[in-house]
Each structure stands twice: as C-alpha cells, then as structure tokens.
Design an enzyme around this catalytic site. Structure first.
Site, PDB file in Angstrom:
ATOM      1  N   TYR A 234      -4.359  -6.510  -1.554  1.00  0.00           N
ATOM      2  CA  TYR A 234      -3.047  -6.318  -0.911  1.00  0.00           C
ATOM      3  C   TYR A 234      -3.146  -5.391   0.312  1.00  0.00           C
ATOM      4  O   TYR A 234      -2.814  -5.825   1.427  1.00  0.00           O
ATOM      5  CB  TYR A 234      -1.986  -5.838  -1.917  1.00  0.00           C
ATOM      6  CG  TYR A 234      -0.665  -5.525  -1.249  1.00  0.00           C
ATOM      7  CD1 TYR A 234       0.149  -6.557  -0.774  1.00  0.00           C
ATOM      8  CD2 TYR A 234      -0.251  -4.216  -1.026  1.00  0.00           C
ATOM      9  CE1 TYR A 234       1.342  -6.284  -0.119  1.00  0.00           C
ATOM     10  CE2 TYR A 234       0.945  -3.939  -0.376  1.00  0.00           C
ATOM     11  CZ  TYR A 234       1.737  -4.971   0.071  1.00  0.00           C
ATOM     12  OH  TYR A 234       2.913  -4.707   0.732  1.00  0.00           O
TER      13      TYR A 234
ATOM     14  N   LYS B 112      -2.759  -6.517   4.301  1.00  0.00           N
ATOM     15  CA  LYS B 112      -1.705  -5.960   5.175  1.00  0.00           C
ATOM     16  C   LYS B 112      -2.344  -5.300   6.404  1.00  0.00           C
ATOM     17  O   LYS B 112      -1.817  -5.398   7.517  1.00  0.00           O
ATOM     18  CB  LYS B 112      -0.836  -4.941   4.405  1.00  0.00           C
ATOM     19  CG  LYS B 112       0.010  -5.521   3.294  1.00  0.00           C
ATOM     20  CD  LYS B 112       1.041  -6.522   3.758  1.00  0.00           C
ATOM     21  CE  LYS B 112       2.242  -5.939   4.437  1.00  0.00           C
ATOM     22  NZ  LYS B 112       3.252  -6.992   4.765  1.00  0.00           N
TER      23      LYS B 112
HETATM   24  N1  LIG Z   1       8.488  -3.392  -1.674  1.00  0.00           N
HETATM   25  C1  LIG Z   1       7.920  -2.372  -1.073  1.00  0.00           C
HETATM   26  O1  LIG Z   1       7.962  -1.231  -1.569  1.00  0.00           O
HETATM   27  C2  LIG Z   1       7.230  -2.561   0.237  1.00  0.00           C
HETATM   28  C3  LIG Z   1       7.128  -3.797   0.862  1.00  0.00           C
HETATM   29  N2  LIG Z   1       6.492  -3.902   2.081  1.00  0.00           N
HETATM   30  C4  LIG Z   1       6.407  -5.181   2.787  1.00  0.00           C
HETATM   31  O2  LIG Z   1       7.710  -5.653   2.999  1.00  0.00           O
HETATM   32  C5  LIG Z   1       7.731  -7.075   3.007  1.00  0.00           C
HETATM   33  C6  LIG Z   1       8.808  -7.558   2.063  1.00  0.00           C
HETATM   34  O3  LIG Z   1       8.495  -7.101   0.764  1.00  0.00           O
HETATM   35  P1  LIG Z   1       9.521  -7.208  -0.445  1.00  0.00           P
HETATM   36  O4  LIG Z   1      10.852  -7.556   0.067  1.00  0.00           O
HETATM   37  O5  LIG Z   1       9.340  -6.008  -1.278  1.00  0.00           O
HETATM   38  O6  LIG Z   1       8.871  -8.427  -1.241  1.00  0.00           O
HETATM   39  P2  LIG Z   1       9.570  -9.727  -1.823  1.00  0.00           P
HETATM   40  O7  LIG Z   1       8.534 -10.400  -2.651  1.00  0.00           O
HETATM   41  O8  LIG Z   1      10.860  -9.396  -2.465  1.00  0.00           O
HETATM   42  O9  LIG Z   1       9.870 -10.573  -0.522  1.00  0.00           O
HETATM   43  C7  LIG Z   1       8.918 -11.337   0.125  1.00  0.00           C
HETATM   44  C8  LIG Z   1       9.551 -12.665   0.488  1.00  0.00           C
HETATM   45  O10 LIG Z   1       8.562 -13.443   1.146  1.00  0.00           O
HETATM   46  C9  LIG Z   1       8.658 -14.757   0.638  1.00  0.00           C
HETATM   47  N3  LIG Z   1       7.362 -15.423   0.719  1.00  0.00           N
HETATM   48  C10 LIG Z   1       6.256 -15.188  -0.004  1.00  0.00           C
HETATM   49  N4  LIG Z   1       5.300 -16.060   0.314  1.00  0.00           N
HETATM   50  C11 LIG Z   1       5.809 -16.864   1.277  1.00  0.00           C
HETATM   51  C12 LIG Z   1       5.300 -17.960   1.992  1.00  0.00           C
HETATM   52  N5  LIG Z   1       4.077 -18.427   1.778  1.00  0.00           N
HETATM   53  N6  LIG Z   1       6.103 -18.534   2.905  1.00  0.00           N
HETATM   54  C13 LIG Z   1       7.360 -18.102   3.118  1.00  0.00           C
HETATM   55  N7  LIG Z   1       7.898 -17.073   2.460  1.00  0.00           N
HETATM   56  C14 LIG Z   1       7.129 -16.462   1.536  1.00  0.00           C
HETATM   57  C15 LIG Z   1       9.061 -14.608  -0.821  1.00  0.00           C
HETATM   58  O11 LIG Z   1       9.638 -15.815  -1.314  1.00  0.00           O
HETATM   59  C16 LIG Z   1      10.034 -13.452  -0.738  1.00  0.00           C
HETATM   60  O12 LIG Z   1      11.343 -13.902  -0.576  1.00  0.00           O
HETATM   61  C17 LIG Z   1       6.334  -7.534   2.624  1.00  0.00           C
HETATM   62  O13 LIG Z   1       5.658  -7.944   3.777  1.00  0.00           O
HETATM   63  C18 LIG Z   1       5.689  -6.280   2.032  1.00  0.00           C
HETATM   64  O14 LIG Z   1       4.302  -6.277   2.251  1.00  0.00           O
HETATM   65  C19 LIG Z   1       5.988  -2.815   2.700  1.00  0.00           C
HETATM   66  C20 LIG Z   1       6.056  -1.594   2.125  1.00  0.00           C
HETATM   67  C21 LIG Z   1       6.673  -1.362   0.854  1.00  0.00           C
HETATM   68  C1  LIG Z   2       3.906   0.351 -10.543  1.00  0.00           C
HETATM   69  C2  LIG Z   2       3.397   1.692 -10.039  1.00  0.00           C
HETATM   70  C3  LIG Z   2       3.852   2.798 -10.987  1.00  0.00           C
HETATM   71  C4  LIG Z   2       3.356   2.567 -12.384  1.00  0.00           C
HETATM   72  C5  LIG Z   2       2.420   3.686 -12.813  1.00  0.00           C
HETATM   73  C6  LIG Z   2       2.418   3.945 -14.304  1.00  0.00           C
HETATM   74  C7  LIG Z   2       2.065   2.707 -15.073  1.00  0.00           C
HETATM   75  C8  LIG Z   2       1.436   5.027 -14.574  1.00  0.00           C
HETATM   76  O1  LIG Z   2       3.732   4.353 -14.701  1.00  0.00           O
HETATM   77  C9  LIG Z   2       3.925   2.003  -8.621  1.00  0.00           C
HETATM   78  C10 LIG Z   2       3.461   3.397  -8.159  1.00  0.00           C
HETATM   79  C11 LIG Z   2       3.388   3.355  -6.636  1.00  0.00           C
HETATM   80  C12 LIG Z   2       3.900   1.967  -6.276  1.00  0.00           C
HETATM   81  C13 LIG Z   2       3.460   1.364  -4.941  1.00  0.00           C
HETATM   82  C14 LIG Z   2       3.804   2.277  -3.767  1.00  0.00           C
HETATM   83  O2  LIG Z   2       5.177   2.567  -3.777  1.00  0.00           O
HETATM   84  C15 LIG Z   2       3.416   1.643  -2.444  1.00  0.00           C
HETATM   85  C16 LIG Z   2       3.665   0.203  -2.277  1.00  0.00           C
HETATM   86  C17 LIG Z   2       3.749  -0.307  -1.008  1.00  0.00           C
HETATM   87  C18 LIG Z   2       3.819  -1.683  -0.763  1.00  0.00           C
HETATM   88  O3  LIG Z   2       3.662  -2.128   0.362  1.00  0.00           O
HETATM   89  C19 LIG Z   2       4.037  -2.627  -1.884  1.00  0.00           C
HETATM   90  C20 LIG Z   2       4.412  -1.980  -3.167  1.00  0.00           C
HETATM   91  C21 LIG Z   2       3.610  -0.708  -3.457  1.00  0.00           C
HETATM   92  C22 LIG Z   2       2.137  -1.112  -3.583  1.00  0.00           C
HETATM   93  C23 LIG Z   2       4.120  -0.033  -4.744  1.00  0.00           C
HETATM   94  C24 LIG Z   2       3.840  -0.936  -5.979  1.00  0.00           C
HETATM   95  C25 LIG Z   2       4.176  -0.246  -7.309  1.00  0.00           C
HETATM   96  C26 LIG Z   2       3.467   1.105  -7.466  1.00  0.00           C
HETATM   97  C27 LIG Z   2       1.964   0.893  -7.539  1.00  0.00           C
END
Ligand SMILES: NC(=O)C1=CN([C@@H]2O[C@H](COP(=O)(O)OP(=O)(O)OC[C@H]3O[C@@H](n4cnc5c(N)ncnc54)[C@H](O)[C@@H]3O)[C@@H](O)[C@H]2O)C=CC1
Ligand SMILES: C[C@H](CCCC(C)(C)O)[C@H]1CC[C@H]2[C@@H]3[C@H](O)CC4=CC(=O)CC[C@]4(C)[C@H]3CC[C@]12C
EC number: 1.1.1.-
Length: 361
Positions: free
Chosen positions: A159, A163
């Site tokens: 992952y 990214k």
């Molecule tokens: N959730 C988090 O804490 C963080 C997320 N991100 C980034 O933010 C972005 C959005 O993440 P989230 O909303 O959390 O994830 P999410 O899984 O809720 O949203 C991702 C979306 O992309 C779509 N998707 C996946 N594969 C696809 C494909 N092949 N074609 C078209 N659409 C596709 C999924 O259907 C989904 O709706 C991602 O790029 C992730 O890497 C970055 C930092 C933290």
């Molecule tokens: C799931 C983890 C916490 C469980 C730990 C346990 C089992 C000991 O209780 C989450 C802890 C940190 C999270 C990640 C972090 O917030 C950074 C992220 C950034 C992204 O771009 C995607 C999501 C994630 C990797 C996020 C995922 C869950 C944790 C590993």
C-alpha cells in the site's frame, strides 16, 4: 446569482467519488464551487445516494468505471477542466493481492495522467497519503514534521509503496504538455488517518466494543501520538486546491501538502475514544497484561494464518505486523504550507468534527 448559466461553466471529475473521502469531496464541490456546471462521479461501485444529487442546478453524471481500464478513464476525463483523483485501493490488511493494489493505485494513476494529457485536461489533484512518508520499516518516529522534514521513507508494504510510486508519477507529470499545447498542473495532498462520517474502521471498533460488553482493550501506549484529520476538512482542502491551481500554478504545481486541521494529537486508540466514549464504550488498560512482544507474536500468527488459509478463505484481521507497527509509531504533522500557498483554513473546528463524527457512529 451563482446559478446563472454564465457563472456555471466548469466540469469536474472525481474518481473514487463514491468512497469514504470521495463522497465528501463530491458534496463539498456541490456546496462550495459556484462555477460548477457538470460534476462527473467515477467509481467502480456507484452509491444510490448519487440519485438525490441529480435534482440540483449542477449536472451530476454518475460513471461506473474502472481506473485500471485506460479507455474508460479517457472517456470520463474528456472535456473535464479539473480531475480530483481519490480512487484507490486502501488495503493494509491483506485483503487484496499486491498485484491488484499496484494495478489500481499505480496503473490507475498512470491512466488518469495519460487521459489528462491526451484529452487536454490541465488540472489534476491527487489524493496521496501520509503513508508515502511513514512510518517507515525502521519504526522511526515522525514528530510534528512538515513537508520538508528529512525522514527515511523506506517501505516494504504494497500500500505505501504503491501510493509513493503514484504520487511520484503525478508530481513528475507537472508541466507536461497536454492536448492543445498548454501545461498540466498537478499537486498531491497527503492526508494523515482520516476520520468522520463514513469511516468504516471506526464503526468496526464500535461493534467490537459492543460485543466485548462495552469495553475496548488498550494495546498501544498512550504516548504514541498520531495526527488525524476530519474528512470534511480533507474534502475542503481538495476543493480549495482545485480552485486555486489555475491562478497559482507556478507556486502550487508539482507540490505536496499534508492535510491537517485542529484535531488533537493522540494515540490511535485514545483518539477513537473521543467518539466511542460518548457512544458508551470505555478503554480498559491491559497493556501490562499484553506486552508488546505478545502483540507482535499475535500479529505474526495472524499473518501466518492468513497465508495458510488463503486457498480456503480470506482471513484478514485488523492486527498484523504492519498495522501494529503503524499504530505503534508516532507520526504527527505540524505545518502551515497549505495556508501559505493557497489560504487553507479548516472549515470544521475540532468541536464540530467531533460532534458530527459522534452523531454518525
Ligand atoms: N482512509 C484514510 O485514512 C486515508 C485515505 N487516503 C487515500 O484517500 C483515497 C480515498 O480513500 P478512502 O475514501 O478512505 O477509501 P475508500 O475505499 O472508501 O474509497 C476509494 C474509492 O475508490 C474506488 N475504487 C477502488 N478501486 C477502483 C477502481 N479500480 N476503479 C474505480 N474506482 C475504484 C472504490 O470503489 C471506493 O469508492 C485513497 O486514494 C487513499 O489512498 C489517504 C490517507 C488516509
Ligand atoms: C487498524 C489499525 C489499528 C489497529 C491496531 C490494533 C489492532 C493494535 O488495535 C490502524 C492504526 C493506524 C491506521 C492507519 C493510519 O491511520 C494511516 C493510514 C493511511 C492511509 O492512507 C490508509 C489507512 C491507514 C493505513 C490507516 C489504516 C488503519 C491503521 C493501520
């Protein structure tokens, strides 16, 4: 006034627009971009909530598509002024294969860049992640760092590797000539762990707590701090970047920005308790009973079980060596780069973000 045909002329495309972050970006654009004429929402799985958006003044076009398919991406991008590329495979639990993660996150991003170049779209905003920086495989803390803080960003997990690769491609594409002869302007936003309405892991922790009689068990020391950011502020930052990229292309093109707001620095578990506590859960301190070496052993056992069971079923628990290492390593950002470059200020205060999240949980 903002609804007049002359002011509405921009076409935006949001990839991954039905995901956790993507939905907030879509709704934020509809609220905060008065020049919007058409909003294209591209996703592998379209949400039923899109229907209710189709009755407003903006033409909302739902496109079911796959970013790994170059022709589908090109068709969706053609004629768009701005692309906000949030689509990605967020998997740190071993649900998808490394190949699939690369295909979606890296090849998908390549397809988006090439589509912009071929069709003449000039502005591309990419949702990157703090994970492109760290925590690294050595478990070095990143304490109150900013975009210029030196840090050994070495990863092994698919992952963060994917990214980081995708972010590099986006930044390198800045300045490329697009169809029509003008230059592509790109930038990347790096959210830390996002929380808020739609955050599935938060709900999972809540249900786990209910099953355990209203308790969750502390596994990580409270001294390990993480930066977290409210989804509404991350969405707002995307919208603002998209709006400012044209005017400030020289300053913002090819830049990275951490996404930040006023959420407090806390351990992952203590931060979650800000929402789960008011919902009736409490955090029980069992760290003396479950030392770190035992957690590591359990995490390794989980990884082994995942591998052994793979031919029969998908075993993907939250605890594995990677998630344990991330949860157990301090990663906090302290920066004002987004404010200096494009005037970003969080739209939602910490109190607001907390209340909205509690209501949702
Ligand atoms: N959730 C988090 O804490 C963080 C997320 N991100 C980034 O933010 C972005 C959005 O993440 P989230 O909303 O959390 O994830 P999410 O899984 O809720 O949203 C991702 C979306 O992309 C779509 N998707 C996946 N594969 C696809 C494909 N092949 N074609 C078209 N659409 C596709 C999924 O259907 C989904 O709706 C991602 O790029 C992730 O890497 C970055 C930092 C933290
Ligand atoms: C799931 C983890 C916490 C469980 C730990 C346990 C089992 C000991 O209780 C989450 C802890 C940190 C999270 C990640 C972090 O917030 C950074 C992220 C950034 C992204 O771009 C995607 C999501 C994630 C990797 C996020 C995922 C869950 C944790 C590993």
């Amino acid at each position: 006034m903002a609804d007049s045909a002359e002011t509405r002329k921009l076409v935006y495309l949001v990839t991954g627009g039905c995901g956790f972050l993507g939905e907030h970006v879509v709704r934020m654009l509809l609220q905060r971009e008065p020049r919007l004429y058409e909003l294209r929402v591209f996703d592998l799985h379209l949400g039923p909530w899109l229907e209710e958006l189709k009755t407003g003044p903006v033409q909302v076009t739902a496109i079911q598509g796959d970013v790994t398919q170059a022709h589908e991406v090109a068709a969706a991008v053609a004629g768009a002024h701005v692309v906000i590329h949030t689509a990605g495979l967020v998997d740190v639990f071993g649900r998808a294969s490394p190949e699939t993660i690369y295909e979606v996150n890296v090849q998908g991003t390549k397809n988006v860049i090439e589509a912009c170049v071929q069709t003449g779209t000039r502005f591309l905003v990419y949702t990157s992640s703090m994970e492109v920086v760290g925590p690294n495989i050595k478990g070095h803390p990143f304490y109150r760092g900013n975009e210029d803080t030196p840090y050994e960003a070495i990863h092994r997990h698919p992952y963060p590797c994917s990214k980081a690769q995708a972010e590099r491609l986006v930044l390198e594409a800045n300045g490329r000539k697009v169809h029509g002869g003008l230059s592509l302007v790109t930038c990347a936003l790096r959210p830390t762990g996002i929380y808020g309405e739609g955050h599935q892991i938060m709900r999972d922790f809540y249900h786990q707590g209910l099953r355990l009689g209203g308790r969750l068990f502390r596994a990580i020391p409270a001294s390990v701090e993480h930066s977290r950011v409210y989804v509404g502020n991350v969405a707002w930052m995307h919208v603002l970047v998209a709006q400012e990229l044209e005017q400030r292309a020289a300053l913002m093109g090819g830049q990275v920005y951490f996404c930040y707001d006023e959420s407090p620095y806390k351990s992952y578990e203590d931060f979650n308790m800000e929402f789960l506590g008011p919902c009736g859960l409490r955090l029980v301190d069992t760290r003396l009973l479950v030392p770190y070496w035992l957690l590591m052993l359990l995490a390794t056992l989980n990884a082994l079980l995942q591998w052994l069971l793979r031919p029969l079923l998908l075993y993907a628990p939250l605890l594995n060596p990677y998630t344990l290492a991330v949860a157990n390593t301090t990663f906090t950002v302290s920066t004002d780069k987004a404010q200096r470059h494009f005037g970003y200020k969080p739209l939602f205060s910490w109190e607001d973000s907390r209340t909205r999240t509690i209501r949702w949980v």
